[in-house]
Design an enzyme around this catalytic site. Structure first.
Site, PDB file in Angstrom:
ATOM      1  N   SER A 117     -11.567  -3.715   2.171  1.00 25.88           N
ATOM      2  CA  SER A 117     -10.025  -3.177   2.054  1.00 25.88           C
ATOM      3  C   SER A 117      -9.267  -3.221   3.107  1.00 25.88           C
ATOM      4  O   SER A 117      -8.243  -3.494   3.367  1.00 25.88           O
ATOM      5  CB  SER A 117     -10.289  -1.921   1.392  1.00 25.88           C
ATOM      6  OG  SER A 117      -8.825  -1.627   1.074  1.00 25.88           O
ATOM      7  N   ALA A 148      -5.093  -0.267  -3.336  1.00 23.19           N
ATOM      8  CA  ALA A 148      -5.540   1.139  -3.075  1.00 23.19           C
ATOM      9  C   ALA A 148      -6.600   1.110  -2.026  1.00 23.19           C
ATOM     10  O   ALA A 148      -7.632   0.086  -2.216  1.00 23.19           O
ATOM     11  CB  ALA A 148      -5.958   1.853  -4.443  1.00 23.19           C
ATOM     12  N   GLU A 149      -6.680   1.841  -0.940  1.00 25.11           N
ATOM     13  CA  GLU A 149      -7.441   1.409   0.186  1.00 25.11           C
ATOM     14  C   GLU A 149      -8.842   1.869  -0.040  1.00 25.11           C
ATOM     15  O   GLU A 149      -9.864   1.479   0.667  1.00 25.11           O
ATOM     16  CB  GLU A 149      -7.178   2.051   1.598  1.00 25.11           C
ATOM     17  CG  GLU A 149      -6.975   3.528   1.600  1.00 25.11           C
ATOM     18  CD  GLU A 149      -5.617   4.257   1.257  1.00 25.11           C
ATOM     19  OE1 GLU A 149      -5.413   5.068   1.774  1.00 25.11           O
ATOM     20  OE2 GLU A 149      -4.993   3.587   0.761  1.00 25.11           O
ATOM     21  N   ASN A 150      -9.266   2.682  -1.167  1.00 26.27           N
ATOM     22  CA  ASN A 150     -10.324   2.899  -1.631  1.00 26.27           C
ATOM     23  C   ASN A 150     -11.069   1.689  -2.363  1.00 26.27           C
ATOM     24  O   ASN A 150     -12.024   2.038  -2.921  1.00 26.27           O
ATOM     25  CB  ASN A 150     -10.549   4.106  -2.472  1.00 26.27           C
ATOM     26  CG  ASN A 150      -9.474   4.300  -3.381  1.00 26.27           C
ATOM     27  OD1 ASN A 150      -8.159   3.969  -3.442  1.00 26.27           O
ATOM     28  ND2 ASN A 150     -10.096   4.771  -4.832  1.00 26.27           N
ATOM     29  N   ASN A 156       0.755  -1.169   0.124  1.00 30.46           N
ATOM     30  CA  ASN A 156       0.048  -0.060  -0.088  1.00 30.46           C
ATOM     31  C   ASN A 156       0.961   1.274   0.123  1.00 30.46           C
ATOM     32  O   ASN A 156       1.782   1.358   1.042  1.00 30.46           O
ATOM     33  CB  ASN A 156      -1.043   0.131   1.395  1.00 30.46           C
ATOM     34  CG  ASN A 156      -1.898   1.127   1.218  1.00 30.46           C
ATOM     35  OD1 ASN A 156      -1.556   2.338   1.335  1.00 30.46           O
ATOM     36  ND2 ASN A 156      -3.060   0.960   0.945  1.00 30.46           N
TER      37      ASN A 156
END
Length: 573
Positions: free
Chosen positions: A437, A392-394, A369
């Site tokens: 996520s 991507a944490e989204n 990340n």
């Protein structure tokens, strides 16, 4: 031998199903019959009409024909029932105004709004609510980010509809920041993964959760400004959150977040409210939906029930109360990033040194990340022979480069990274919701995290999200990331613009994480951080930039540190 069968039904104008239990019991009954030459069986058929009793029949073929006719009638009836249910269970409303009225939303309520930046936001519903002059106001809004000025959530703020915002990141909304520092708006900063988990907990019927995010920081201890007075003084601060130790590690207790009404956006829906999302526009939309007492969904495409493949549906219609056709689909892109023929901008100087050194941390097979800015740039310098997967944490695993115009690719609002930049998805990529996520992150499935910082301490503390009274950014997903089991590397310039040290004995800014940093990479050197105190704590200088001496580093660092034995390796330019 002829067996006599009594049929207990052949429907008149109805349909039904043959009950397997009745057939089994019939077989058992045949064993106890008095006359082996005259077996009497009961064939029970569940009927939509009345039960009819028929006399003994000796013609097996007639019975078979009657049963076949009955099953045909049943099948027809089932098709009729299914079609009728589709029509009666349609959740489609004519427009957003009608849906808002049906939701029962009133002043003082809490709403949850899906979206990340401008990605996947319910534009149509937000525009309708913000344009209602006499509509609900004094709202508490929960959303991952605060959006931008004059668009989406920004319109709600400008219309004076919002009393309090619960969010993780507000860095791009200048009006929002102004309203906060002048006392017009209350802001409760909450880690991004925590918001998603609190929403999901509400949908799961769980009153609270425990998370390591924010433990040992002002977030857990209380004292973060919640509201400023018009004169700039702090009017309200956050209260301490309950904490609990598990296996020697501190966790923060967070209450479930149960909104009165949730607004979500989908790419495609059917009339029953089943939803399909596209790319990173999924984000927290499913989490908002499962949590809401009442859920309003808008979709770009709506089809009849049955047209969507059940295996491809991301969110069941059980969570959706009212559905509208999305009429406002501007899908504004915050940071359009495109390239030509894989062109990579050469990065030189101090920042380039940090970026290229950070890329050396990538090891083959890692799940990684990368934070906004310098960390993201490192993905352009992955060493030869090394393959990694970027998260991507989204909501995307398998993050690709910027769209390549020479390959016919263009920026797509439904595919953005955590910095809201347009990206591509590599072959084999997967998309998912925000709560999943951050489950990957908290659960230790991400091997390496690289992010920026404002300050680091000699004990591995990190400050990166807030300068009280001056700068409001929010922690985003950083608190979740640094509290996870992954290796944490901080990239930043060694000193601030005014020349003051950013590596200190103790951080002076609110902490993002306490004792979380494994390594610090700056334009002057690389420090290994003994965050677990295995070697009595502190920093060790393990690499140094060309032309920089140890004395230079000591002069720019406001804490003591050790130096690696022998000749100090040089950072690669």
């Amino acid at each position: 031998m002829i067996r006599f069968i009594r049929s207990s039904n052949l429907l008149r104008g109805g349909g039904g199903s043959i009950c397997s239990k009745s057939i089994s019991s019939t077989a058992a009954a045949s064993k106890s019959t008095a006359s082996p030459m005259c077996v009497r069986r009961s064939l029970h058929v569940a009927s939509l009409g009345t039960f009819n009793s028929y006399p003994l029949i000796s013609d097996r073929e007639v019975v078979r024909a009657q049963i076949s006719s009955t099953l045909t009638t049943i099948s027809t009836a089932r098709r009729f029932i299914h079609h009728h249910a589709d029509t009666s269970m349609s959740k489609v409303c004519p427009d957003a105004k009608t849906a808002l009225q049906l939701s029962g939303l009133k002043s003082g309520d809490t709403i949850a709004v899906g979206g990340f930046g401008n990605g996947g936001i319910p534009e149509t519903i937000l525009n309708a609510l913000s344009s209602q002059e006499d509509g609900p106001s004094n709202l508490t809004v929960a959303s991952l980010t605060a959006g931008v000025d004059s668009f989406g959530l920004g319109r709600l703020f400008e219309a004076g509809k919002v009393k309090r915002m619960i969010s993780s990141y507000v860095g791009e909304n200048k009006n929002f920041e102004r309203m906060f520092f002048t006392g017009e708006l209350e802001v409760e900063l909450v880690p991004q993964g925590t918001i998603a988990a609190r929403l999901r907990a509400a949908g799961n019927g769980m009153p609270a959760i425990f998370t390591p995010a924010g433990a040992g920081t002002m977030y857990a201890n209380g004292g973060i400004p919640l509201k400023y007075a018009p004169d700039g003084s702090v009017a309200i601060v956050t209260e301490p959150r309950p904490t609990q130790m598990f296996d020697g590690k501190e966790y923060v207790m967070e209450y479930a977040l149960r909104p009165d009404v949730s607004f979500v956006k989908a790419y495609k829906a059917d009339t029953r409210g089943n939803l399909i999302f596209r790319g990173t526009s999924q984000n927290a939309n499913p989490d908002c939906a499962v949590a809401g007492k009442v859920v309003l969904a808008e979709a770009e495409i709506i089809v009849e029930a049955g047209e969507l493949n059940a295996d491809e549906i991301h969110l069941s219609g059980v969570y959706v109360d009212h559905l509208i056709q999305a009429e406002d689909n501007e899908k504004r892109i915050e940071r359009l990033r495109e390239t030509v023929a894989g062109q990579v901008t050469d990065i030189s100087g101090p920042r380039g040194r940090i970026v290229k050194r950070a890329a050396k941390e990538f090891k083959d097979g890692m799940y990684v990340n990368l934070g906004i800015g310098i960390p993201t740039m490192a993905s352009s310098f992955i060493p030869d022979g090394v393959n990694i997967e970027l998260q991507a944490e989204n909501g995307l695993m398998g993050l690709g480069p910027y769209p390549d115009l020479s390959m016919g690719q263009h920026g797509d609002a439904d595919f953005i990274n955590a910095g809201k930049e347009t990206v591509t998805a590599l072959q084999g990529a997967s998309s998912f919701c925000s709560s999943e996520s951050f489950s990957m992150i908290r659960g230790g499935h991400i091997d390496l995290t690289i992010l920026g910082g404002m300050q680091c301490s000699s004990s591995g503390d990190l400050a990166s999200f807030f300068i009280p009274g001056k700068l409001l950014k929010g922690m985003g997903g950083a608190m979740d990331l640094v509290s996870s089991p992954s290796t944490v590397i901080v990239t930043m310039e060694h000193t601030a613009k005014d020349g003051s040290p950013k590596i200190l004995k103790e951080c002076t800014l609110p902490l993002t994480g306490k004792a979380v940093v494994d390594r610090i990479i700056t334009d002057m050197c690389v420090f290994a951080c003994d965050k677990k105190g295995l070697k009595s704590g502190g920093l060790t200088l393990i690499e140094i930039a060309a032309g920089i001496t140890v004395d230079d580093v000591r002069a720019a660092t406001d804490c003591s540190f050790d130096v690696v034995e022998g000749e100090i390796p040089l950072m690669e330019e």
